[in-house]
Write a protein that holds these residues in place. Structure first.
Motif, PDB file in Angstrom:
ATOM      1  N   ASP A  21       0.829  -1.203   0.000  1.00 47.72           N
ATOM      2  CA  ASP A  21       0.000   0.000   0.000  1.00 47.72           C
ATOM      3  C   ASP A  21       0.868   1.261   0.000  1.00 47.72           C
ATOM      4  OD1 ASP A  21      -2.311  -1.566   0.080  1.00 47.72           O
ATOM      5  OD2 ASP A  21      -2.371  -1.548   2.274  1.00 47.72           O
ATOM      6  N   ALA A  24       2.310   1.631  -3.456  1.00 46.35           N
ATOM      7  CA  ALA A  24       1.287   2.187  -4.347  1.00 46.35           C
ATOM      8  C   ALA A  24       1.130   3.687  -4.120  1.00 46.35           C
ATOM      9  CB  ALA A  24      -0.041   1.466  -4.137  1.00 46.35           C
ATOM     10  N   MET A  25       1.215   4.111  -2.859  1.00 46.70           N
ATOM     11  CA  MET A  25       1.104   5.539  -2.562  1.00 46.70           C
ATOM     12  C   MET A  25       2.271   6.312  -3.189  1.00 46.70           C
ATOM     13  SD  MET A  25       0.872   7.414   1.104  1.00 46.70           S
ATOM     14  CE  MET A  25       1.329   9.125   1.224  1.00 46.70           C
ATOM     15  N   ILE A  27       3.985   5.440  -5.818  1.00 49.76           N
ATOM     16  CA  ILE A  27       3.748   5.458  -7.266  1.00 49.76           C
ATOM     17  C   ILE A  27       2.691   6.505  -7.619  1.00 49.76           C
ATOM     18  CG2 ILE A  27       2.789   4.125  -9.191  1.00 49.76           C
ATOM     19  CD1 ILE A  27       4.307   1.697  -8.033  1.00 49.76           C
ATOM     20  N   ASP A  28       1.622   6.594  -6.838  1.00 54.83           N
ATOM     21  CA  ASP A  28       0.589   7.605  -7.085  1.00 54.83           C
ATOM     22  C   ASP A  28       1.154   9.021  -6.966  1.00 54.83           C
ATOM     23  OD1 ASP A  28      -1.324   5.688  -7.580  1.00 54.83           O
ATOM     24  OD2 ASP A  28      -2.221   5.801  -5.573  1.00 54.83           O
ATOM     25  N   MET A  29       2.059   9.220  -6.003  1.00 53.68           N
ATOM     26  CA  MET A  29       2.708  10.530  -5.878  1.00 53.68           C
ATOM     27  C   MET A  29       3.514  10.841  -7.135  1.00 53.68           C
ATOM     28  SD  MET A  29       3.942  10.324  -1.907  1.00 53.68           S
ATOM     29  CE  MET A  29       4.916  11.827  -2.018  1.00 53.68           C
ATOM     30  N   LYS A  31       2.881   9.694 -10.158  1.00 53.42           N
ATOM     31  CA  LYS A  31       1.943   9.975 -11.241  1.00 53.42           C
ATOM     32  C   LYS A  31       1.417  11.404 -11.164  1.00 53.42           C
ATOM     33  CE  LYS A  31       0.353   5.232 -11.894  1.00 53.42           C
ATOM     34  NZ  LYS A  31      -0.764   4.285 -11.701  1.00 53.42           N
ATOM     35  N   ALA A  32       1.306  11.933  -9.950  1.00 58.61           N
ATOM     36  CA  ALA A  32       0.795  13.290  -9.761  1.00 58.61           C
ATOM     37  C   ALA A  32       1.858  14.360 -10.020  1.00 58.61           C
ATOM     38  CB  ALA A  32       0.246  13.445  -8.345  1.00 58.61           C
ATOM     39  N   GLY A  78       8.026   8.650  -8.009  1.00 59.75           N
ATOM     40  CA  GLY A  78       7.417   8.803  -6.693  1.00 59.75           C
ATOM     41  C   GLY A  78       8.432   9.181  -5.634  1.00 59.75           C
TER      42      GLY A  78
END
Length: 136
Positions: A21, A24-25, A27-29, A31-32, A78
């Motif tokens: 998790d 994934a966080m 990676i999401d950072m 992507k942003a 990320g």
């Protein structure tokens, strides 16, 4: 000595029990994170020592440090976002005082990154510190 933005990441990580998790966080950072313009992806901004392609572009405003970065690997992008939260908007004189290994250890990154990623992360921290020291 961490910024509020970094403290928020620490708090968010504290609520996530599984490393997947947290991964994934991160990676999401990434992507942003806005992409770095191709014109700034030049040899002088490329970070050596990373398994992936990594570019860090400093943006010094008076005595305030900021950087933007990009990578061709999402996890590394990320990690750039994590480092931006740690370093961006600090006074130039404070950048070299940040104990990045200790701060990043609060996220548990040390145990979960491959040795290549850890080496790349260290190379990015050194490049950030170099840019700030050069600007002072």
């Amino acid at each position: 000595m961490a910024s509020q933005a970094f403290e928020e990441i620490v708090d968010d990580f504290a609520f996530l029990d599984e490393w997947e998790d947290r991964y994934a966080m991160v990676i999401d950072m990434g992507k942003a994170l806005p992409p770095l313009e191709d014109a700034l992806k030049v040899p002088s901004t490329k970070v050596e020592g990373c398994a992936s392609q990594v570019w860090l572009h400093p943006e010094i405003d008076g005595q305030t440090f900021r950087f933007r970065g990009d990578s061709d690997a999402m996890i590394v992008k990320g990690l750039i976002a994590v480092l931006a939260a740690l370093y961006n908007d600090l006074p130039l004189s404070e950048v070299g005082k940040v104990d990045a290994p200790a701060e990043l250890a609060r996220l548990g990154l040390n145990e979960h990154l491959s040795s290549q990623r850890s080496n790349g992360l260290r190379a990015m921290v050194e490049r950030i510190r170099h840019h700030a020291a050069e600007a002072v």
